[in-house]
Design an enzyme around this catalytic site. Structure first.
Site, PDB file in Angstrom:
ATOM      1  CG  ASP A 147       2.684  -6.416   7.030  1.00 48.19           C
ATOM      2  OD1 ASP A 147       2.010  -7.534   8.086  1.00 48.19           O
ATOM      3  OD2 ASP A 147       1.752  -6.458   6.180  1.00 48.19           O
ATOM      4  CG  ASP A 156      -2.243   0.548   7.987  1.00 46.28           C
ATOM      5  OD1 ASP A 156      -2.263  -0.738   7.469  1.00 46.28           O
ATOM      6  OD2 ASP A 156      -3.463   1.224   7.841  1.00 46.28           O
ATOM      7  N   GLY A 215       0.833  -1.152  -0.064  1.00 44.25           N
ATOM      8  CA  GLY A 215      -0.165   0.049   0.124  1.00 44.25           C
ATOM      9  C   GLY A 215       1.372   1.106   0.379  1.00 44.25           C
ATOM     10  CB  THR A 228       2.796   0.558   5.576  1.00 41.29           C
ATOM     11  OG1 THR A 228       1.180   0.895   6.614  1.00 41.29           O
ATOM     12  CG2 THR A 228       3.107   1.031   7.497  1.00 41.29           C
ATOM     13  CG  ASP A 239       0.388  -3.121  11.161  1.00 42.95           C
ATOM     14  OD1 ASP A 239       0.022  -3.412  10.303  1.00 42.95           O
ATOM     15  OD2 ASP A 239       1.137  -2.259   9.694  1.00 42.95           O
ATOM     16  NE  ARG A 274      -2.779  -4.535   7.653  1.00 42.16           N
ATOM     17  CZ  ARG A 274      -1.220  -5.032   7.513  1.00 42.16           C
ATOM     18  NH1 ARG A 274      -1.325  -6.061   6.250  1.00 42.16           N
ATOM     19  NH2 ARG A 274      -0.269  -5.328   7.834  1.00 42.16           N
ATOM     20  NE  ARG A 322      -2.295  -3.826  -1.606  1.00 40.58           N
ATOM     21  CZ  ARG A 322      -1.894  -3.798  -0.630  1.00 40.58           C
ATOM     22  NH1 ARG A 322      -0.584  -4.419  -0.015  1.00 40.58           N
ATOM     23  NH2 ARG A 322      -2.068  -2.734  -0.185  1.00 40.58           N
TER      24      ARG A 322
END
Lengths: 323, 323, 323, 323
Positions: free
Chosen positions: D103, D128, D11, D126, D130, D172, D72
């Site tokens: 990731d 996110d 992403g 990213t 995370d 996410r 992707r």
């Protein structure tokens, strides 16, 4: 019209890229070859010219500045300079010219047309909005919004400290940016070249506001105001009002850049298309503009010499709204 | 701790309102009465103090400036002034004080605590980020983003005209805002008080860039740089480089206002809560700060006197990134 | 005219506060008492009305939303509800009414005037720009810029991933916001209720673009388009074009809020002043608007029933500019 | 280390371009040749690789998205796909690899390193946040500010109409963006996957707020919350609270794009430089990150598998601040 060239010149303005994009894509749509001239008239003289296509102008509609660069050419002011420029266009077989810029650009374009006769259509790209023949110029709405955003931020700090702020905005000899950003920013007073406001009046207006318990005040000053620039006016005022904390902010060149607003992208697109379609239809020695939402063509002569007066209703509004 | 008072003082910074809101709501949450003091120490001296509740701070988290106003008090610097201030707090039964501001605010808070012993916890509200005891001060991230936005706009016009721009940012005696907005804005060079850069070095750096075909350049100057401010440095450089179009932009007070960024709203909220909860837990004569994501309390003395050095890695980065 | 009341009603729009401010300050300037009605017609029925002065509207020109709140009243649609509302105005001696809103607001205003004869002047506050009698409505320019800002951000991610994005914007049954944000955002295609675009045409337009090596595409969809909303259209298209990564984004209510643009603040100020000065001069049962930069008054009847067609030039532009 | 290659994958996130720029200029600075791989692992497999220099990354620091594009890749998940990719790198003599992504990107990088041994250093790109091994990921601060800007706009309309708004943000399976934009936006409640909030608790929290006379409310929902997404949660709540006007807004892909914030440009630059300098110093199979302001390298294995818990202090703050 089979081959045209396009350039951006003078002070840059947000939306010039959108205008260029529309002219290039309009040319492709109508099957006309289009060449981009770098750095305005200087690039024309040097032959710094490249062929352009649809892809050359991808992803530039939201960009400030101009991918063709800009310059203020001294050499083009000479007969020899303009002859060289004409030779460069002849080599490529250029039959028409689109010039995006301000009155300096159109002054040069007019002289060039009178000397060599290459049909030229201009598009008004300047933040000052002082060109006759169009309600708004490309870059004006964005510059007003930029000035307004800055005034909004300065207001936060003026209010926190009960200060008097003089904020200087661009506009050369016109008060267009000043009056609109001043009204939008809730200014106490707006000083523009089109009206005469003495230091005495400035001080009495401010004092009336303080008598009505206003604690902070914002005065927007157009750089061309007859009493001087913001720094000079602030100095004169400080002499009379010693008890107030007075600050000056000169917004400067942030007003020339940034991503163009919606209005500027649409205006620029309409005018870029209007310029190439005007050339195709036989227009020459004119500037494309939008008046009352309609595309019109005005002679370069008129666009440079005629005056576009400031809306007096707006000047009256500042007074009423700061009651 | 049953009754506390809170004030904002010194130069204002975006996020002060968010900090105030968190302290007030934290007080309500813990059942402590909280009073807001207008205009910093001046308001304390005059007793310009009102009771506050949850609703007093509704809808202010996104506002720049401070609803309690701010001021730099001359009277508080005197023993008599501070005595008056203490009397006002005693009348209301104020047992604790929260002061949101910069080192001027904490200097006053420290002296006040030494004289009258009212437990005080400060929160660092200043765009300069020059307070020891916290990685970042409230308002810093917003000011950096404001400066960065201005640099982005100026870059559009610098690139269009192949200009050299000197852009002055705030910071008093530190280069925090300069180094971050300079890196983020892709500046050729950043001039900060923490390092010594001679005019000779400025010129040779720029000339190396031009030799590598860079056409436009941006130099960010912290207002406290040892070579002078942006105007002075530009003058010195112009003498040596006559062929380049050199412009100066002083960003000024837009850096003090505007809606606080996400980081500033969260930092301000953590510190406002940290201040009231610190008072409740018995902290006094300290400033709440966040270091490595943890809430810490640092003595006013240390926060004012100790130095927080600029990250040298960032200074080295400017050089590498403008290769 | 000695006493008037003002309210905001219907969907809110950025600039309503600026309009309210101008009307209030205009009333003060002309020596007329002005009362603010909360929550539109519901507040009128309940008598939720407060006296306003210059200070009531300080610092709201840059705020989105409306400090008088808004509502869509069911009770006002009944004769009894309107009678109650009239009684409330009579108690206060209200002689004139200013209603800021959309056609729902003016429909109610017209019926109310027919029944009780209180002179009413409206100001068009709605982001949809679908009211006849004014070139632009208050809130439109801001909504277009908000949608445009979102499209610019989505383009970053569309380009990174060679995606096809369907972006839905507001507008009820009109394509005003869609066409302008679509052109400004460089959309491949704009789907509006005013023109008929079949799914077949959508797919062939996109495929022509991909044949010309465009990798990512943006299609802007007005929520009232005849083929459905963005989600429905995307589903139909996905069935035919399985190889492309298709995403949908519904911009939603961000389009209703935010700080009003320069254009909206000035338009709102002109119309707020135009409303109060209209009432003073004897206007009634009309909506104030700006057409070709001039203040005009149009009957509520016409403003609601007459159509303001979309500029076909703009629709043609989308095609040429995505060549 | 004489030749390296760099790519962006997964992403996209604002700041990826700034990271790429720093890595490329760092390579040039250290005399290492650097190649850019288009469209992530797909481009590596196809050999869509170009040599880059200082000029390739001019003027991209402020751009969202990624000039190398992203994808992707399904093919890279196969042994044959990875073999092809390795062959492409061998042809060019690539000795090291920099992968900017999330990731998914590092999972692929780890397997690729285990199979073919090309030293690889990753940079966490990213929104996110995370990834373990860095306090913040590139793109996170910008995404939070984008979500916050949207929430600020929605609040204007929520307040005007006394509505209840459920606003869904990305993340996410994590609540990072939700908790920060929720606190910054003054949300009543924030629903994140890391904590369990039943519909019963949602309703009672909201009702307590209404009992304290709050009229409008904002609930921020992380897309991965266990009670469902914003639409599902709103439906469940509407069943119980019929009298309130409930709306939903899904912020969507605007969170992925836009010009990176100051923090993201600086973080991205530090990590891009950290990646190339790490490769030069012999790092391999690791991700560069910043923890407590220091550059650190964490194994891909740990960055993907270890958990980075949400700061519980922030979750507690939402409750206190909405008192």
């Amino acid at each position: 019209m089979k081959k045209v060239a396009i350039m951006t010149s003078g002070g840059d303005a947000p939306g010039m890229n959108a205008c260029l994009r529309a002219a290039v894509r309009g040319a492709v749509y109508h099957g006309v070859e289009i060449y981009g001239i770098y750095r305005g008239y200087d690039g024309m003289i040097e032959g710094d010219i490249v062929k352009m296509d649809s892809h050359s102008v991808s992803n530039i509609i939201q960009k400030g500045g101009t991918i063709l660069k800009s310059a203020r050419s001294e050499e083009f002011k000479t007969k020899e300079g303009r002859k060289k420029a004409y030779e460069q266009l002849k080599i490529l077989g250029i039959e028409g010219l689109i010039t995006i810029g301000g009155d300096g650009t159109f002054t040069g374009a007019k002289i060039f047309f009178d000397e060599f006769g290459i049909p030229t259509v201009g598009a008004p790209g300047t933040i000052d909005n002082d060109l006759y023949g169009t309600d708004y110029t490309i870059g004006f709405d964005t510059a007003v919004n930029t000035a307004l955003g800055a005034i909004d931020k300065i207001r936060d700090t003026a209010d926190s400290h009960n200060r008097l702020f003089f904020i200087e905005v661009m506009g050369r000899d016109s008060g267009y940016i000043a009056i609109r950003s001043g009204i939008g920013g809730g200014a106490e007073l707006v000083m523009v070249p089109e009206t005469s406001t003495s230091i005495k009046e400035v001080i009495s207006t401010l004092q009336e506001g303080w008598a009505r318990h206003k604690t902070s005040s914002i005065v927007v000053v157009a750089e061309g105001d007859e009493e001087g620039n913001a720094m000079e006016i602030a100095e004169k005022v400080k002499k009379e009002i010693s008890q107030k904390d007075v600050k000056v902010s000169i917004l400067g060149h942030i007003q020339r850049g940034g991503s163009p607003s919606a209005q500027d992208r649409i205006l620029a697109s309409r005018l870029g298309l209007g310029a190439i379609e005007g050339l195709i239809k036989g227009e020459k020695n004119v500037m494309a503009g939008i008046i009352n939402d309609k595309l019109v063509y005005t002679s370069f002569e008129d666009s440079i010499t005629k005056n576009k007066p400031l809306n007096q209703e707006l000047i009256h509004m500042v007074k009423v709204l700061s009651v």
